[in-house]
Write an enzyme that holds these catalytic residues in place. Structure first.
Site, PDB file in Angstrom:
ATOM      1  CB  CYS A  60     -42.500  70.629 -70.870  1.00 14.68           C
ATOM      2  SG  CYS A  60     -41.585  71.862 -71.600  1.00 14.68           S
ATOM      3  CD  GLU A 115     -40.864  72.965 -66.902  1.00 13.04           C
ATOM      4  OE1 GLU A 115     -41.244  72.691 -65.859  1.00 13.04           O
ATOM      5  OE2 GLU A 115     -41.285  73.099 -68.138  1.00 13.04           O
TER       6      GLU A 115
HETATM    7  C1  LIG Z   1     -44.406  74.786 -66.916  1.00 14.12           C
HETATM    8  C2  LIG Z   1     -44.953  73.405 -67.325  1.00 14.12           C
HETATM    9  N1  LIG Z   1     -44.032  72.423 -67.760  1.00 14.12           N
HETATM   10  C3  LIG Z   1     -44.582  71.324 -68.135  1.00 14.12           C
HETATM   11  C4  LIG Z   1     -45.972  70.872 -68.245  1.00 14.12           C
HETATM   12  C5  LIG Z   1     -46.371  69.769 -68.497  1.00 14.12           C
HETATM   13  N2  LIG Z   1     -46.896  69.573 -69.759  1.00 14.12           N
HETATM   14  C6  LIG Z   1     -47.095  70.505 -70.509  1.00 14.12           C
HETATM   15  S1  LIG Z   1     -47.648  70.161 -71.989  1.00 14.12           S
HETATM   16  C7  LIG Z   1     -47.182  68.735 -71.609  1.00 14.12           C
HETATM   17  C8  LIG Z   1     -47.487  67.694 -72.983  1.00 14.12           C
HETATM   18  C9  LIG Z   1     -49.074  67.212 -73.025  1.00 14.12           C
HETATM   19  O1  LIG Z   1     -49.623  67.022 -71.870  1.00 14.12           O
HETATM   20  C10 LIG Z   1     -47.033  68.422 -70.508  1.00 14.12           C
HETATM   21  C11 LIG Z   1     -46.555  67.193 -69.998  1.00 14.12           C
HETATM   22  C12 LIG Z   1     -46.729  72.032 -67.534  1.00 14.12           C
HETATM   23  N3  LIG Z   1     -48.159  71.815 -67.623  1.00 14.12           N
HETATM   24  N4  LIG Z   1     -46.243  73.220 -67.229  1.00 14.12           N
END
Ligand SMILES: Cc1ncc(C[n+]2csc(CCO)c2C)c(N)n1
Length: 221
Positions: free
Chosen positions: A136, A206
């Site tokens: 993520c 993802e």
């Molecule tokens: C499906 C999905 N995957 C990854 C992220 C990005 N993301 C989620 S939490 C996080 C860490 C704190 O900012 C990050 C980078 C998202 N928004 N949605």
């Protein structure tokens, strides 16, 4: 080769598919229908609430005080940083009046992906938690790097691209990569195999998250 480098190689084709997905390209060039982005935001607010829960499980599974405090801090930051981003979007797009998106009926892929993250986190070690969460961070970082400088000509898409292309985000991603490498060094071969599997599965989800958003996926019945 570091464990994280091995993982990055392993998921290369999956991540390339994400980079080229019409949702991602559509944000970067401004051609994405806004309905798809709204659908993404609704699913993502549900996703982020579960993401923060997994980070908090990671805090509880850590074996040292510092890592517990870092993981708990990141759970709070996920709420603040990502939520702040969404809040502005939600107001601009009229998704909610108070800036909080309520999603009581998340789409199948959002449910499946968060179930995968939470199952790995509840069942496993801190290494499993990080393996589930790292794609993520890392994938969004690479998307930010790749599309940095794009001019979608749409303020919301521009903000989204700018957020993940920012320097603060690079530091956050590096911390998690280093943490996983550190844990992998002390893990058994069997543990590393499991972490790899969890990482690959999150990478596939993802990709599916873009697809879900692009096709406005919903339950068939
Ligand atoms: C499906 C999905 N995957 C990854 C992220 C990005 N993301 C989620 S939490 C996080 C860490 C704190 O900012 C990050 C980078 C998202 N928004 N949605």
């Amino acid at each position: 080769m570091k464990f994280s480098e091995q993982l990055r190689q392993k998921v290369d084709a999956i991540w390339e598919a994400s980079f080229e997905h019409p949702f991602v390209k559509g944000v970067a060039d401004g051609s994405l229908p806004i309905e798809c982005f709204k659908h993404y935001l609704k699913q993502d607010s549900f996703y982020l609430s579960k993401f923060a829960q997994a980070q908090a499980i990671g805090a509880a599974k850590a074996n040292d005080f510092y890592t517990t405090s870092q993981m708990a801090h990141h759970a709070k930051s996920s709420y603040e940083a990502e939520h702040a981003l969404h809040e502005q979007f939600a107001r601009d797009l009229d998704l909610s009046k108070d800036g909080v998106i309520h999603n009581e009926d998340p789409a199948p892929t959002a449910v499946a992906y968060t179930n995968h993250i939470l199952a790995a986190s509840y069942k496993g070690s801190l290494g499993d938690v990080i393996a589930a969460l790292l794609p993520c961070y890392w994938l969004y970082y690479e998307i930010g790097e790749k599309y940095k400088g794009s001019k979608p000509g749409h303020p919301i898409y521009q903000k989204w691209i700018d957020t993940y292309g920012d320097e603060w985000f690079a530091t956050l991603v590096k911390e998690q990569i280093d943490r996983l490498d550190d844990l992998a060094e002390r893990a058994s071969e069997e543990d590393r195999k499991r972490m790899e599997k969890i990482f690959v599965t999150s990478s596939k989800y993802e990709y599916m998250f873009w697809e879900m958003s692009y096709t406005l996926e919903d339950w068939p019945v």
